[in-house]
Write a protein that holds these residues in place. Structure first.
Motif, short mmCIF file in Angstrom:
data_model
loop_
_atom_site.label_atom_id
_atom_site.label_comp_id
_atom_site.label_asym_id
_atom_site.label_seq_id
_atom_site.Cartn_x
_atom_site.Cartn_y
_atom_site.Cartn_z
N ALA A 117 5.23 20.22 -1.31
CA ALA A 117 5.83 18.89 -1.11
C ALA A 117 4.94 17.90 -1.24
CB ALA A 117 6.53 18.89 0.27
N ILE A 118 5.39 16.78 -1.49
CA ILE A 118 4.77 15.49 -1.43
C ILE A 118 5.34 14.62 -0.45
CG2 ILE A 118 3.78 13.48 -2.81
CD1 ILE A 118 4.12 15.43 -5.24
N HIS A 119 4.66 14.05 0.49
CA HIS A 119 5.01 13.16 1.36
C HIS A 119 4.31 11.85 1.17
CE1 HIS A 119 6.43 16.14 4.16
NE2 HIS A 119 5.20 17.00 3.73
N VAL A 120 5.37 10.68 1.08
CA VAL A 120 4.84 9.51 0.60
C VAL A 120 5.19 8.64 1.72
CG1 VAL A 120 5.23 7.53 -1.24
CG2 VAL A 120 5.45 10.02 -1.75
N ARG A 121 4.22 7.58 1.84
CA ARG A 121 4.40 6.56 3.02
C ARG A 121 4.26 5.33 2.27
NH1 ARG A 121 1.22 7.87 8.72
NH2 ARG A 121 3.27 8.53 9.53
N LEU A 122 5.06 4.18 2.43
CA LEU A 122 5.19 2.87 2.00
C LEU A 122 4.79 1.65 3.03
CD1 LEU A 122 8.16 3.45 -0.30
CD2 LEU A 122 6.07 3.94 -0.82
N TYR A 123 3.80 1.07 2.85
CA TYR A 123 3.36 -0.03 3.98
C TYR A 123 3.97 -1.38 3.34
CZ TYR A 123 0.58 3.71 5.77
OH TYR A 123 0.20 4.98 6.57
N ASN A 124 4.67 -2.07 4.23
CA ASN A 124 4.90 -3.43 3.95
C ASN A 124 4.41 -4.38 5.04
OD1 ASN A 124 6.53 -2.90 1.28
ND2 ASN A 124 8.19 -2.46 2.74
N PHE A 125 3.69 -5.30 4.37
CA PHE A 125 3.08 -6.34 5.56
C PHE A 125 3.94 -7.46 5.47
CE2 PHE A 125 -0.32 -3.45 3.91
CZ PHE A 125 -0.50 -2.63 5.11
N VAL A 138 0.85 -1.24 -0.02
CA VAL A 138 0.03 -0.09 0.03
C VAL A 138 1.03 1.31 0.07
CG1 VAL A 138 -1.54 1.29 1.20
CG2 VAL A 138 -1.74 -1.30 1.35
N ILE A 139 0.40 2.36 -0.80
CA ILE A 139 1.28 3.42 -0.77
C ILE A 139 0.17 4.69 -0.72
CG2 ILE A 139 2.78 4.90 -2.27
CD1 ILE A 139 3.82 2.44 -3.89
N THR A 161 1.98 2.52 -9.84
CA THR A 161 1.32 1.79 -8.80
C THR A 161 0.40 2.40 -8.54
OG1 THR A 161 1.88 0.57 -6.70
CG2 THR A 161 2.56 2.78 -6.95
N ASN A 162 -0.66 1.81 -7.65
CA ASN A 162 -1.73 2.38 -7.04
C ASN A 162 -1.52 3.10 -6.04
OD1 ASN A 162 -3.59 1.35 -8.94
ND2 ASN A 162 -3.65 -0.53 -7.82
N VAL A 163 -1.92 4.30 -5.86
CA VAL A 163 -1.47 5.10 -4.56
C VAL A 163 -2.90 5.65 -4.05
CG1 VAL A 163 0.78 5.63 -5.30
CG2 VAL A 163 -1.08 7.12 -5.98
N HIS A 172 4.34 -10.48 11.74
CA HIS A 172 4.94 -9.08 11.97
C HIS A 172 4.25 -7.95 11.97
CE1 HIS A 172 8.66 -11.77 10.92
NE2 HIS A 172 9.04 -11.17 12.06
N ARG A 173 4.64 -6.83 12.60
CA ARG A 173 3.90 -5.71 12.53
C ARG A 173 4.34 -5.03 11.04
NH1 ARG A 173 4.60 -2.30 17.96
NH2 ARG A 173 3.34 -3.71 19.16
N PRO A 174 3.29 -4.15 10.68
CA PRO A 174 3.62 -3.50 9.13
C PRO A 174 4.97 -2.53 9.27
CG PRO A 174 1.69 -2.67 10.02
CD PRO A 174 1.96 -3.72 11.02
N GLU A 175 5.56 -2.47 8.39
CA GLU A 175 6.72 -1.64 8.10
C GLU A 175 6.27 -0.40 7.65
OE1 GLU A 175 11.01 -1.69 5.98
OE2 GLU A 175 10.02 -3.40 5.97
#
Length: 118
Positions: A55-63, A34-35, A111-113, A67-70
């Motif tokens: 500015a553009i702030h981007v968060r990248l989620y890894n599952f 998820v982005i 990608t899908n954001v 474990h907890r998401p990164e």
């Protein structure tokens, strides 16, 4: 009265500049499930002036399983774009806005954001 808020350990407190690590950012995009992104605009006291992206702030989620998401935080901002010495501030804001909009459209093509937060 003071309020103390503890930040969950899943969130990385360091924000990385996209321009400093383009390859790492591209690699993280491919691995992310998820982005999300949020936009920041230059402040202006006149409501009828057009908004310019700052500015553009981007968060990248890894599952990861069990474990907890990164969560990795990245930013691309007006500070990453060089300003010519003879360039006026309004022209520079327009240039920044155009480059950030181009970056955002490229990101949406890759990608899908989701705009906003989870």
């Amino acid at each position: 009265m003071t309020t103390i808020v503890e930040k969950p350990p899943r969130f990385s407190s360091s924000i990385k500049k996209i321009m400093d690590s383009r390859e790492e950012f591209s690699k993280q995009i491919k691995n992310s499930k998820v982005i999300t992104y949020s936009l920041e605009y230059f402040a202006n006291c006149f409501a009828d002036d057009p908004k310019h992206l700052k500015a553009i702030h981007v968060r990248l989620y890894n599952f990861h399983t069990n474990h907890r998401p990164e969560v990795n935080n990245y930013v691309i901002s007006w500070e990453d774009i060089p300003q010519d010495e003879e360039e006026k501030w309004n022209d520079f804001q327009s240039k920044v806005n155009n480059q950030l909009m181009e970056f955002l459209s490229d990101l949406k093509l890759q990608t899908n954001v989701i705009e906003g937060s989870l």
